[in-house]
Design a protein around this motif. Structure first.
Motif, PDB file in Angstrom:
ATOM      1  N   THR A  57      53.605  40.963  36.480  1.00  0.00           N
ATOM      2  CA  THR A  57      52.972  41.469  37.707  1.00  0.00           C
ATOM      3  C   THR A  57      51.444  41.379  37.658  1.00  0.00           C
ATOM      4  OG1 THR A  57      52.903  43.749  36.897  1.00  0.00           O
ATOM      5  CG2 THR A  57      54.876  43.071  38.125  1.00  0.00           C
ATOM      6  N   ARG A  58      50.891  40.786  36.604  1.00  0.00           N
ATOM      7  CA  ARG A  58      49.432  40.709  36.450  1.00  0.00           C
ATOM      8  C   ARG A  58      48.753  40.087  37.661  1.00  0.00           C
ATOM      9  NH1 ARG A  58      45.509  36.797  34.558  1.00  0.00           N
ATOM     10  NH2 ARG A  58      43.806  37.860  33.509  1.00  0.00           N
ATOM     11  N   ASP A  59      49.249  38.961  38.116  1.00  0.00           N
ATOM     12  CA  ASP A  59      48.628  38.278  39.254  1.00  0.00           C
ATOM     13  C   ASP A  59      48.761  39.095  40.537  1.00  0.00           C
ATOM     14  OD1 ASP A  59      47.845  36.203  37.608  1.00  0.00           O
ATOM     15  OD2 ASP A  59      49.558  34.923  38.123  1.00  0.00           O
ATOM     16  N   THR A  60      49.887  39.766  40.696  1.00  0.00           N
ATOM     17  CA  THR A  60      50.089  40.633  41.865  1.00  0.00           C
ATOM     18  C   THR A  60      49.099  41.786  41.845  1.00  0.00           C
ATOM     19  OG1 THR A  60      52.438  40.057  41.936  1.00  0.00           O
ATOM     20  CG2 THR A  60      51.761  42.068  43.096  1.00  0.00           C
ATOM     21  N   VAL A  61      48.914  42.404  40.685  1.00  0.00           N
ATOM     22  CA  VAL A  61      47.952  43.490  40.556  1.00  0.00           C
ATOM     23  C   VAL A  61      46.547  42.989  40.875  1.00  0.00           C
ATOM     24  CG1 VAL A  61      46.836  45.065  38.903  1.00  0.00           C
ATOM     25  CG2 VAL A  61      49.329  44.850  38.933  1.00  0.00           C
ATOM     26  N   ALA A  62      46.186  41.830  40.350  1.00  0.00           N
ATOM     27  CA  ALA A  62      44.853  41.253  40.606  1.00  0.00           C
ATOM     28  C   ALA A  62      44.648  41.018  42.101  1.00  0.00           C
ATOM     29  CB  ALA A  62      44.672  39.958  39.822  1.00  0.00           C
ATOM     30  N   GLN A  63      45.665  40.485  42.778  1.00  0.00           N
ATOM     31  CA  GLN A  63      45.546  40.231  44.216  1.00  0.00           C
ATOM     32  C   GLN A  63      45.448  41.536  45.002  1.00  0.00           C
ATOM     33  OE1 GLN A  63      45.055  37.201  45.850  1.00  0.00           O
ATOM     34  NE2 GLN A  63      44.515  38.680  47.419  1.00  0.00           N
ATOM     35  N   LEU A  64      46.246  42.513  44.644  1.00  0.00           N
ATOM     36  CA  LEU A  64      46.177  43.810  45.329  1.00  0.00           C
ATOM     37  C   LEU A  64      44.819  44.473  45.124  1.00  0.00           C
ATOM     38  CD1 LEU A  64      49.753  45.202  44.636  1.00  0.00           C
ATOM     39  CD2 LEU A  64      48.777  44.626  46.872  1.00  0.00           C
TER      40      LEU A  64
END
Length: 164
Positions: free
Chosen positions: A131-138
């Motif tokens: 979920t790293r990329d999702t967290v970064a985008q959020l």
């Protein structure tokens, strides 16, 4: 009862050294100041509350059993990131060390963090998390217009978010 309530008695053995490595790395970033009011979202047993030298430290965690392990004098609250029990702009700096992975609604948790904070935020997640990329985008979405810098500390990517 959540996972962290179940493992509370062994939490220190499982995570203490790794978490303290992250705290030391966060200190090296020179973002947290002695005059700050600090909130730790996902504070677990409250180690950060006594680690950082600040005017006031407050911790929140949804695990009652982890909070029971805290023996210091700072205030702790049993609460989720998605529903922080504080007025807007209550804290100078907010940290959340590897807790974002456990938010039930990441976007809502980040919005709440932004609401109760003023201008500095330190949020970390595991580098290898799916979920790293999702967290970064959020983070980019919720903190649009803020400066966001990524720093690697231990197994985490630490997002340093500052208001211009």
């Amino acid at each position: 009862m959540n996972y962290y309530d179940i493992i509370a008695s062994s939490y220190s053995e499982l995570h203490r050294e790794e978490q303290f490595e992250k705290y030391r790395g966060i200190c090296d970033l020179d973002i947290i100041q002695p005059t700050d009011r600090l909130l730790d979202v996902g504070c677990g047993p409250g180690w950060t509350l006594d680690f950082f030298t600040v005017q006031e430290a407050v911790g929140v965690d949804p695990s009652k059993n982890l909070l029971k392990l805290y023996t210091g004098s700072s205030k702790t609250f049993c609460a989720s990131a998605e529903s922080l029990p504080f007025p807007d702009n209550s804290f100078d700096v907010i940290i959340s060390v590897t807790a974002v992975l456990n938010f039930s609604d990441t976007k809502k948790g980040l919005e709440e963090i932004k609401r109760v904070g003023s201008d500095r935020f330190i949020i970390s997640t595991l580098q290898q998390s799916p979920t790293r990329d999702t967290v970064a985008q959020l983070l980019r979405d919720v903190f649009a217009g803020y400066s966001i810098k990524e720093v690697l500390i231990g197994k985490d990517v630490v997002f340093v978010v500052k208001c211009f």
